[in-house]
Write a protein that holds these residues in place. Structure first.
Motif, mmCIF file in Angstrom:
data_model
loop_
_atom_site.group_PDB
_atom_site.id
_atom_site.type_symbol
_atom_site.label_atom_id
_atom_site.label_comp_id
_atom_site.label_asym_id
_atom_site.label_seq_id
_atom_site.Cartn_x
_atom_site.Cartn_y
_atom_site.Cartn_z
ATOM 1 N N ALA A 96 3.467 3.072 -0.848
ATOM 2 C CA ALA A 96 3.438 2.904 -2.308
ATOM 3 C C ALA A 96 2.476 1.785 -2.701
ATOM 4 O O ALA A 96 1.738 1.904 -3.691
ATOM 5 C CB ALA A 96 4.843 2.620 -2.827
ATOM 6 N N ALA A 97 2.486 0.683 -1.926
ATOM 7 C CA ALA A 97 1.569 -0.419 -2.220
ATOM 8 C C ALA A 97 0.117 0.027 -2.053
ATOM 9 O O ALA A 97 -0.765 -0.335 -2.859
ATOM 10 C CB ALA A 97 1.870 -1.612 -1.315
ATOM 11 N N GLN A 98 -0.151 0.806 -1.008
ATOM 12 C CA GLN A 98 -1.502 1.301 -0.794
ATOM 13 C C GLN A 98 -1.934 2.242 -1.922
ATOM 14 O O GLN A 98 -3.082 2.204 -2.389
ATOM 15 C CB GLN A 98 -1.571 2.036 0.551
ATOM 16 N N MET A 139 3.310 4.567 -10.144
ATOM 17 C CA MET A 139 3.220 3.998 -8.800
ATOM 18 C C MET A 139 3.950 2.658 -8.726
ATOM 19 O O MET A 139 4.537 2.316 -7.690
ATOM 20 C CB MET A 139 1.746 3.811 -8.403
ATOM 21 N N GLU A 140 3.936 1.893 -9.829
ATOM 22 C CA GLU A 140 4.695 0.641 -9.834
ATOM 23 C C GLU A 140 6.193 0.923 -9.707
ATOM 24 O O GLU A 140 6.918 0.192 -9.018
ATOM 25 C CB GLU A 140 4.400 -0.141 -11.118
ATOM 26 N N ARG A 141 6.654 1.997 -10.378
ATOM 27 C CA ARG A 141 8.071 2.361 -10.240
ATOM 28 C C ARG A 141 8.385 2.798 -8.814
ATOM 29 O O ARG A 141 9.435 2.443 -8.263
ATOM 30 C CB ARG A 141 8.413 3.479 -11.223
ATOM 31 N N LEU A 142 7.477 3.578 -8.228
ATOM 32 C CA LEU A 142 7.688 3.993 -6.831
ATOM 33 C C LEU A 142 7.724 2.792 -5.897
ATOM 34 O O LEU A 142 8.541 2.721 -4.968
ATOM 35 C CB LEU A 142 6.591 4.966 -6.395
ATOM 36 N N LEU A 143 6.816 1.842 -6.137
ATOM 37 C CA LEU A 143 6.784 0.648 -5.293
ATOM 38 C C LEU A 143 8.067 -0.162 -5.465
ATOM 39 O O LEU A 143 8.631 -0.666 -4.485
ATOM 40 C CB LEU A 143 5.557 -0.195 -5.638
ATOM 41 N N THR A 183 -4.932 1.807 -4.508
ATOM 42 C CA THR A 183 -5.952 2.839 -4.692
ATOM 43 C C THR A 183 -6.119 3.192 -6.169
ATOM 44 O O THR A 183 -7.231 3.447 -6.643
ATOM 45 C CB THR A 183 -5.563 4.094 -3.891
ATOM 46 N N VAL A 184 -5.007 3.202 -6.913
ATOM 47 C CA VAL A 184 -5.089 3.453 -8.355
ATOM 48 C C VAL A 184 -5.936 2.385 -9.031
ATOM 49 O O VAL A 184 -6.780 2.675 -9.895
ATOM 50 C CB VAL A 184 -3.667 3.517 -8.961
ATOM 51 N N THR A 188 17.796 0.568 12.013
ATOM 52 C CA THR A 188 16.437 0.052 12.194
ATOM 53 C C THR A 188 15.413 1.123 11.840
ATOM 54 O O THR A 188 14.397 0.851 11.182
ATOM 55 C CB THR A 188 16.232 -0.407 13.645
ATOM 56 N N PHE A 189 15.686 2.348 12.259
ATOM 57 C CA PHE A 189 14.788 3.461 11.923
ATOM 58 C C PHE A 189 14.741 3.669 10.410
ATOM 59 O O PHE A 189 13.675 3.909 9.830
ATOM 60 C CB PHE A 189 15.268 4.737 12.617
ATOM 61 N N THR A 190 15.940 3.558 9.770
ATOM 62 C CA THR A 190 15.986 3.694 8.312
ATOM 63 C C THR A 190 15.172 2.595 7.642
ATOM 64 O O THR A 190 14.425 2.842 6.683
ATOM 65 C CB THR A 190 17.444 3.648 7.834
ATOM 66 N N ALA A 191 15.325 1.356 8.140
ATOM 67 C CA ALA A 191 14.559 0.245 7.572
ATOM 68 C C ALA A 191 13.058 0.445 7.799
ATOM 69 O O ALA A 191 12.238 0.146 6.924
ATOM 70 C CB ALA A 191 15.016 -1.068 8.195
ATOM 71 N N LYS A 192 12.703 0.964 8.974
ATOM 72 C CA LYS A 192 11.282 1.219 9.262
ATOM 73 C C LYS A 192 10.719 2.271 8.297
ATOM 74 O O LYS A 192 9.593 2.133 7.780
ATOM 75 C CB LYS A 192 11.130 1.707 10.705
ATOM 76 N N GLN A 193 11.501 3.318 8.032
ATOM 77 C CA GLN A 193 11.041 4.336 7.086
ATOM 78 C C GLN A 193 10.880 3.741 5.691
ATOM 79 O O GLN A 193 9.900 4.036 4.987
ATOM 80 C CB GLN A 193 12.041 5.502 7.052
ATOM 81 N N ALA A 194 11.857 2.912 5.280
ATOM 82 C CA ALA A 194 11.752 2.277 3.959
ATOM 83 C C ALA A 194 10.532 1.357 3.900
ATOM 84 O O ALA A 194 9.831 1.295 2.882
ATOM 85 C CB ALA A 194 13.035 1.499 3.656
ATOM 86 N N TYR A 195 10.270 0.638 4.995
ATOM 87 C CA TYR A 195 9.098 -0.238 5.042
ATOM 88 C C TYR A 195 7.810 0.574 4.946
ATOM 89 O O TYR A 195 6.874 0.194 4.220
ATOM 90 C CB TYR A 195 9.114 -1.041 6.340
ATOM 91 N N ASP A 196 7.765 1.713 5.643
ATOM 92 C CA ASP A 196 6.571 2.575 5.568
ATOM 93 C C ASP A 196 6.374 3.114 4.157
ATOM 94 O O ASP A 196 5.236 3.200 3.664
ATOM 95 C CB ASP A 196 6.709 3.736 6.563
ATOM 96 N N ARG A 197 7.490 3.489 3.504
ATOM 97 C CA ARG A 197 7.368 3.966 2.126
ATOM 98 C C ARG A 197 6.864 2.859 1.207
ATOM 99 O O ARG A 197 6.065 3.102 0.294
ATOM 100 C CB ARG A 197 8.723 4.487 1.627
ATOM 101 N N ARG A 198 7.332 1.651 1.455
ATOM 102 C CA ARG A 198 6.878 0.534 0.635
ATOM 103 C C ARG A 198 5.385 0.289 0.840
ATOM 104 O O ARG A 198 4.623 0.086 -0.121
ATOM 105 C CB ARG A 198 7.672 -0.726 0.976
ATOM 106 N N GLN A 199 4.948 0.305 2.091
ATOM 107 C CA GLN A 199 3.533 0.098 2.377
ATOM 108 C C GLN A 199 2.679 1.213 1.771
ATOM 109 O O GLN A 199 1.593 0.967 1.239
ATOM 110 C CB GLN A 199 3.309 0.037 3.894
#
Length: 658
Positions: free
Chosen positions: A40-42, A314-318, A46-47, A27-38
């Motif tokens: 990257a989207a942010q 940034m699209e690749r990161l997202l 911004t770009v 769950t912590f791993t999924a939360k970290q991945a979700y934060d990274r996704r958010q």
């Protein structure tokens, strides 16, 4: 507390904790991945914002330059100028509106400074209306401060927008090293774009005025050229030095270098050279504006290309963050499924069978030997446990049968021990009654032997000698029996005191020397030269040594030696009596030392003694807390070693014997 002493409860708790831990980790791993996704989207959002903001800035700068040139014209603006200015103004308004709309969607953005942008935008629109109205009149009828006010208003609007872009650019640059490089290129290119726009407008105004340039103006143009050379040099060196510099960006940089620094700058220098001497330049204002637009566009293309690359990155990161989130979510769901399956499996396949087998164990422990034992047919450890319990139950049944037989044997054993104890107590109590008549026989036989009350015939004297020797022999035998009986009855008390080893050995040698001489046996002593004093019961020690010497002489052949040796090993005294006589086989050593036991190696010696000597020696040594060891080889001889503590109190000896 007793509840947690149950294996089933502990296993359930541990399994549950492991399940919770496993789920928490994923769950912590999924939360970290979700934060990274958010994140990257942010960043991508911004770009896009920055791209629109820079588009607005570009439109404003173009409008600022065209309006500034138009205001510097001496004649009223023509229709083409009005059309171009209005087209650029409409483009600026559209870019500002898009920026405002994007800002409304960014309540959580890093720098939401929309109110300042709106305030500066209102001032810009008012100033534009004033400037546009003045274009219908010649320069002589226009307000003198209008052009500077127009430039100040546009610079203020660009500055408030720029303040927003700097913060957001840093926000993007911090995301990765690639973003940091592209953001730096964007900032450099835009800074150059602003310098080029201002330089373009000033040269256009100089062409319109037609006057010779002053030294101040020439210095200003030289500074602007220097301000362009530095950032462009950094950008060009990055393009050359970095092998990972994007190809698309290299192309736009090469085009800007060719267009502006290779073509537009040549025209710029020609214009400045002509104006510096008061000659009219080769290009008109319109021609210069058209030519310089090519340079502005080429430099702007550098920042636009860097924006495109940043957005693609940034699209690749997202996309990667989305994949990581999907994988983490799938792993989390898989872990929950596996953990739930494991928990149910442990409960139904381990804990419940263990409880059933535990119930069977309790039944067996409660003497219910007919209770059924479950899960015997399972092929895993539970089945092994159940089959082991069945064997245990069968062993309990066999054990009960053996207990019945042992109980009968125990009764017989206790009866025998009671009889032996009664015998030992009887002999101990009969010490005085047995020794008194023997002392009388020995005493009176000695009087007769010495003819104290007159001479006797030789035959009677010989009889007296036999009586005296037999009495001594019988007294020694009775003393040995009584000492063993006392030891067995627990009534033997040691008199512990300092004993001189040399003196005690010499005393015992004197007592057995006559017998040794009669048989031609030599007595040898190997004792410490400096002498030795140790703690023991002196009478008991001498009795030990006399018994060992007597046995050694008895079983030695004429002409052989009997050796008494002593040495210290740690805190132990080792006394060894060694003979070179007939010896005994190794198979007999186990029973030597038991009461009335003898090793009959020679019929001539089998009649002597009762077998009590070594038994008494062993008992006396154990009373001292020591040990006895015997080494013997048939036909070679025997060595008996006594191990006694050097320092011993009576209490210590009593505890060791017990």
């Amino acid at each position: 507390m007793k509840k947690f002493q149950s294996i089933g409860v502990l296993l359930s708790v541990i399994t549950g904790l492991l399940v919770v831990l496993l789920i928490s980790v994923f769950t912590f791993t999924a939360k970290q991945a979700y934060d990274r996704r958010q994140h990257a989207a942010q960043l991508l959002k911004t770009v896009d914002v920055l791209s629109e903001v820079f588009a607005a800035l570009e439109a404003l700068r173009l409008e600022q330059g065209e309006m500034g040139v138009a205001l510097a014209q001496s004649q009223p603006a023509d229709a083409a100028t009005f059309a171009k200015v209005e087209r650029l103004h409409a483009r600026s308004l559209q870019a500002l509106e898009e920026t405002r709309a994007r800002s409304n969607l960014e309540a959580d953005g890093p720098i939401p400074n929309l109110p300042k942008i709106l305030q500066a935008g209102d001032a810009y629109r008012n100033r534009y209306a004033q400037a546009l109205a003045s274009l219908y009149r010649p320069l002589s009828e226009r307000r003198l401060a209008l052009q500077s006010e127009w430039q100040a208003t546009m610079n203020a609007l660009v500055a408030v927008i720029n303040s927003r872009t700097r913060i957001r650019s840093m926000y993007i640059a911090d995301a990765s090293a690639f973003n940091n490089e592209t953001t730096k290129i964007i900032r450099m290119a835009w800074s150059m774009r602003e310098i080029l726009g201002r330089d373009r407008r000033l040269i256009a105004e100089a062409i319109i005025s037609g006057q010779k340039l002053t030294s101040v103006q020439l210095q200003q143009f030289a500074e602007q050229e220097g301000n362009l050379n530095y950032p462009w040099g950094v950008l060009a060196s990055d393009r050359v030095d970095l092998p990972t510099f994007p190809l698309e960006l290299k192309r736009t940089v090469d085009n800007a270098e060719k267009t502006y620094f290779g073509e537009v700058r040549i025209h710029r220098r020609a214009i400045l050279d002509a104006l510096s001497v008061g000659h009219p330049p080769a290009l008109s204002v319109t021609e210069w504006l058209t030519e310089s637009d090519r340079g502005l566009v080429s430099v702007t293309d550098v920042s636009r290309s860097a924006f495109t690359l940043t957005r693609a990155h940034m699209e690749r990161l997202l996309a990667q963050a989305n994949r990581d989130f999907d994988v983490a979510l799938a792993l989390m769901l898989l872990s929950i499924s596996l953990a739930s399956f494991t928990l149910l499996y442990v409960i139904y396949r381990v804990i419940r069978p263990l409880r059933a087998i535990t119930g069977a164990m309790q039944a067996v422990a409660s003497s219910n030997l007919d209770h059924a034992i479950p899960h015997q047919n399972r092929r895993d450890e539970i089945g092994q446990f159940a089959r082991a319990l069945r064997l245990f139950r069968d062993n309990v049944i066999d054990k009960r049968k053996l207990e019945e037989a042992l109980r009968e044997n125990q009764v017989a054993k206790e009866s025998a021990e009671a009889s032996s104890k009664v015998k030992s107590q009887f002999l101990a109590n009969m010490s005085h009654e047995l020794r008194t008549p023997l002392n009388a026989i020995i005493g009176f036989s000695e009087l007769i032997q010495n003819q104290i009350y007159g001479p006797l015939q030789k035959q009677y004297r010989d009889y007296a000698v036999i009586i005296h020797e037999s009495g001594h022999h019988l007294l020694n035998l009775v003393s040995d029996i009584l000492d063993i009986a006392k030891i067995e009855a627990g009534k033997f008390v040691l008199d512990i005191r300092d004993v001189d080893l040399t003196e005690s050995v010499a005393y015992c040698i004197r007592l057995v020397k006559n017998r040794a001489d009669e048989r031609g046996i030599k007595l040898v002593t190997l004792l410490p030269a400096q002498g030795l004093v140790f703690s023991a019961d002196q009478r008991a020690f001498r009795q030990i040594l006399l018994n060992l010497l007597s046995n050694a002489i008895k079983f030695s052949r004429p002409g052989e030696e009997v050796e008494v040796a002593a040495r210290i090993t740690g805190d132990k005294l080792m006394v060894t009596v060694r003979d070179h006589g007939i010896g005994m086989p190794e198979s007999l050593l186990a029973r030597i030392g038991r009461p009335f036991e003898q090793a009959i190696n020679d019929p001539a010696h089998a009649r002597e003694g009762t077998g009590l000597g070594l038994s008494l020696v062993r008992a006396l040594i154990y009373q001292h807390g020591g040990a006895l060891s015997i080494e013997s080889r048939e036909g070679v001889g025997t060595a008996v070693t006594c191990e006694l503590p050097l320092n011993r109190t009576a209490d210590d000896a009593t505890e060791a014997a017990a």
